[in-house]
Every structure is written in structure tokens, then in C-alpha cells.
Write an enzyme that holds these catalytic residues in place. Structure first.
Site, PDB file in Angstrom:
ATOM      1  N   GLY A  55       0.866  -1.173   0.000  1.00  0.00           N
ATOM      2  CA  GLY A  55       0.000   0.000   0.000  1.00  0.00           C
ATOM      3  C   GLY A  55       0.897   1.215   0.000  1.00  0.00           C
ATOM      4  O   GLY A  55       1.866   1.268  -0.748  1.00  0.00           O
ATOM      5  N   GLU A  56       0.611   2.146   0.857  1.00  0.00           N
ATOM      6  CA  GLU A  56       1.467   3.335   0.968  1.00  0.00           C
ATOM      7  C   GLU A  56       2.073   3.344   2.375  1.00  0.00           C
ATOM      8  O   GLU A  56       1.388   3.584   3.352  1.00  0.00           O
ATOM      9  CB  GLU A  56       0.631   4.599   0.680  1.00  0.00           C
ATOM     10  N   SER A  57       3.365   3.084   2.443  1.00  0.00           N
ATOM     11  CA  SER A  57       4.003   2.875   3.755  1.00  0.00           C
ATOM     12  C   SER A  57       3.946   4.109   4.651  1.00  0.00           C
ATOM     13  O   SER A  57       3.847   3.983   5.869  1.00  0.00           O
ATOM     14  CB  SER A  57       5.446   2.414   3.571  1.00  0.00           C
ATOM     15  N   CYS A  88       5.911  -5.509   0.071  1.00  0.00           N
ATOM     16  CA  CYS A  88       6.086  -4.173  -0.501  1.00  0.00           C
ATOM     17  C   CYS A  88       6.079  -3.089   0.590  1.00  0.00           C
ATOM     18  O   CYS A  88       7.050  -2.982   1.322  1.00  0.00           O
ATOM     19  CB  CYS A  88       5.041  -3.947  -1.587  1.00  0.00           C
ATOM     20  N   ARG A 120      13.368   2.806  -1.299  1.00  0.00           N
ATOM     21  CA  ARG A 120      11.981   2.882  -1.797  1.00  0.00           C
ATOM     22  C   ARG A 120      11.977   3.207  -3.287  1.00  0.00           C
ATOM     23  O   ARG A 120      12.893   3.844  -3.792  1.00  0.00           O
ATOM     24  CB  ARG A 120      11.207   3.963  -1.036  1.00  0.00           C
ATOM     25  N   ILE A 149       5.038  -3.215  -7.999  1.00  0.00           N
ATOM     26  CA  ILE A 149       4.300  -1.954  -8.150  1.00  0.00           C
ATOM     27  C   ILE A 149       4.968  -0.930  -7.232  1.00  0.00           C
ATOM     28  O   ILE A 149       4.825  -0.987  -6.015  1.00  0.00           O
ATOM     29  CB  ILE A 149       2.820  -2.126  -7.739  1.00  0.00           C
ATOM     30  N   ARG A 150       5.739  -0.059  -7.787  1.00  0.00           N
ATOM     31  CA  ARG A 150       6.538   0.897  -6.983  1.00  0.00           C
ATOM     32  C   ARG A 150       7.303   0.146  -5.891  1.00  0.00           C
ATOM     33  O   ARG A 150       7.325   0.532  -4.727  1.00  0.00           O
ATOM     34  CB  ARG A 150       5.632   1.958  -6.342  1.00  0.00           C
ATOM     35  N   HIS A 185       4.415  -8.344  -4.830  1.00  0.00           N
ATOM     36  CA  HIS A 185       3.098  -8.632  -4.244  1.00  0.00           C
ATOM     37  C   HIS A 185       2.706 -10.089  -4.468  1.00  0.00           C
ATOM     38  O   HIS A 185       2.000 -10.388  -5.453  1.00  0.00           O
ATOM     39  CB  HIS A 185       2.038  -7.731  -4.895  1.00  0.00           C
ATOM     40  N   GLU A 187       0.434 -11.756  -3.228  1.00  0.00           N
ATOM     41  CA  GLU A 187      -1.034 -11.919  -3.213  1.00  0.00           C
ATOM     42  C   GLU A 187      -1.645 -11.654  -4.593  1.00  0.00           C
ATOM     43  O   GLU A 187      -2.816 -11.938  -4.813  1.00  0.00           O
ATOM     44  CB  GLU A 187      -1.668 -11.017  -2.140  1.00  0.00           C
TER      45      GLU A 187
HETATM   46  N1  GLN Z   1       6.461   2.520  -2.776  1.00  0.00           N
HETATM   47  C1  GLN Z   1       5.379   2.265  -1.875  1.00  0.00           C
HETATM   48  C2  GLN Z   1       5.700   2.816  -0.494  1.00  0.00           C
HETATM   49  O1  GLN Z   1       6.746   3.323  -0.285  1.00  0.00           O
HETATM   50  C3  GLN Z   1       5.099   0.793  -1.759  1.00  0.00           C
HETATM   51  C4  GLN Z   1       4.345   0.333  -2.965  1.00  0.00           C
HETATM   52  C5  GLN Z   1       3.498  -0.879  -2.725  1.00  0.00           C
HETATM   53  O2  GLN Z   1       3.285  -1.344  -1.600  1.00  0.00           O
HETATM   54  N2  GLN Z   1       2.982  -1.375  -3.812  1.00  0.00           N
HETATM   55  O3  GLN Z   1       4.877   2.736   0.367  1.00  0.00           O
END
Ligand code: GLN
Length: 211
Positions: A55-57, A88, A120, A149-150, A185, A187
Site C-alpha cells: 500500500g502506501e508505507s 512491498c 523505496r 508496483i513501486r 506482491h 497476493e
Molecule cells: N512505494 C510504496 C511505499 O513506499 C510501496 C508500494 C506498494 O506497496 N505497492 O509505500
């Protein structure tokens, strides 16, 4: 048969996807169990394993750190063996230290329980998302489809950390005792081998608690 209780940190991110993967993995292993969504850690003593999803850390960290006391409870539980799967953003939150290429050290809330340094966005931005076949002997011979994903990369590891796989010479999955963490990911891979390995760790933990 044992009934496992698997906690998924349910603040933000890939929560449902992890729940689906766990439910499928439970079926495939023929283990009885259920998923509990956690917004805080008061019930951390009742679970046999914890997933910290992607998600977004920064968002997950900020909301988590409003609950100082429960965080100490969580860290104690992990240190005394509670299995954790961090994917992630979950990997980022577990790490000791994080940075990114543009701002340097990202001053964000971290659990500092996994002895790694993480870069990151090491593979670019959201639009640079990709999939790649990974060799992960820990899961068996067949390659695993890594969905990035990122995604972050692990740039330094401590002594007790085992590398599970690399991509382009970057470490993208590790294990430190009862903690498994991935840059990608699992999942979203349509392959529940990570979740099944995690469930086996949870089963062992559950057995050790009762004996
Ligand atoms: N780059 C995101 C972060 O720093 C992580 C991306 C993800 O969980 N898909 O939170």
C-alpha cells in the site's frame, strides 16, 4: 485439527487480496482457519500470524504510530516468534532504515524489526510497474511471478537475514527467522506458495504456544 487465526493489518492497501490468498492457501493445505482484520494491535495476542500488506508505507506508518502502547505489544510478539509476512509497503514498514534516490533518508515511521536497509521506489514509479519470473528455491523449483508496483529493493542486510531471491542483482525477498518480506506482491501472483509457507510457519507457532 488446529484452527488458525491470521491477522491482516487492515489500515490501507492490498487487504482483500491478501485475505483471498490466505483463504485459498488454507483450503489448499486443508487447514482450518480464518482471517481477522486488525486496525490496531489489541488483539495481537490472539493471532497466529500477521500480514502487513502493500500500500502506501507513509500512510500506514503514520496511522500505526498513533498507537504507541499497542506497537510495543506487537514488537514484543514478533520478537517472541509471531510469524509475519510483509509485502512491498509491509517490507518498508518492518525495515530498520529506508531511503530513496531523490530525498535520501525518508524520515517515516518504521517498526525497525527487520535488520535491512531498503531503497523505496527502487524500480521506478507506478507507471513502471512490471512482472518478472523469480527463482525462489525456498518455494521449490518452479519460478514465481513477481508483481512489482513501486517496489522497494533491499540494499543492506544484517547477519541473521537470509536472501530468498534477487532481481537484476537487487535483493527482493528475505527471511529473518519468523519474518518473511518481499518487494513484490505475492497476493497478486495467482500462486499461493508464499502464503502457504507463511501458514506453515503459523501452524508451527500455534503448536509451540500450546505445548
Ligand atoms: N512505494 C510504496 C511505499 O513506499 C510501496 C508500494 C506498494 O506497496 N505497492 O509505500
Amino acid at each position: 485439527m488446529k484452527k488458525l487465526r491470521i491477522g491482516i493489518l487492515g489500515i490501507q492497501g492490498d487487504i482483500e487480496e491478501n485475505s483471498d490468498a490466505i483463504n485459498e492457501a488454507l483450503k489448499e493445505l486443508q487447514i482450518e482457519g480464518s482471517v481477522i482484520f486488525l486496525k490496531n494491535f489489541t488483539s495481537v495476542t490472539e493471532i497466529d500470524g500477521l500480514i502487513i500488506p502493500g500500500g502506501e508505507s507513509t500512510v500506514i506508518g503514520m496511522l500505526l504510530f498513533l498507537q504507541k502502547v499497542q506497537l510495543d505489544l506487537l514488537k514484543n510478539k514478533i520478537q517472541s516468534g509471531l510469524p509475519v509476512l510483509g509485502t512491498c509497503a509491509g517490507l518498508i514498514l518492518l525495515a530498520n532504515k529506508t531511503y530513496d534516490k531523490t530525498v535520501g533518508e525518508t524520515k517515516q515511521h518504521l517498526l525497525e524489526i527487520l535488520d535491512v536497509t531498503v531503497e523505496r521506489n527502487a524500480f521506478g514509479r507506478q507507471k513502471d510497474s512490471f512482472e518478472s519470473k523469480l527463482n525462489i528455491p525456498f518455494l521449490g523449483e518452479e519460478t514465481f511471478n513477481g508483481v512489482f508496483i513501486r517496489g522497494p529493493a533491499i540494499t543492506e542486510i544484517g547477519e541473521g537475514v537470509q536472501i530468498l531471491t534477487k532481481l537484476d542483482n537487487k535483493i527482493v525477498a528475505v527471511r529473518q527467522n519468523n519474518i518473511i518480506a518481499t518487494s513484490f506482491h505475492p497476493e497478486l501472483a495467482n500462486d499461493n506458495r508464499f502464503h502457504k509457507s507463511f501458514l506453515n510457519m503459523c501452524l508451527e507457532y500455534n503448536n509451540s504456544k500450546k505445548n
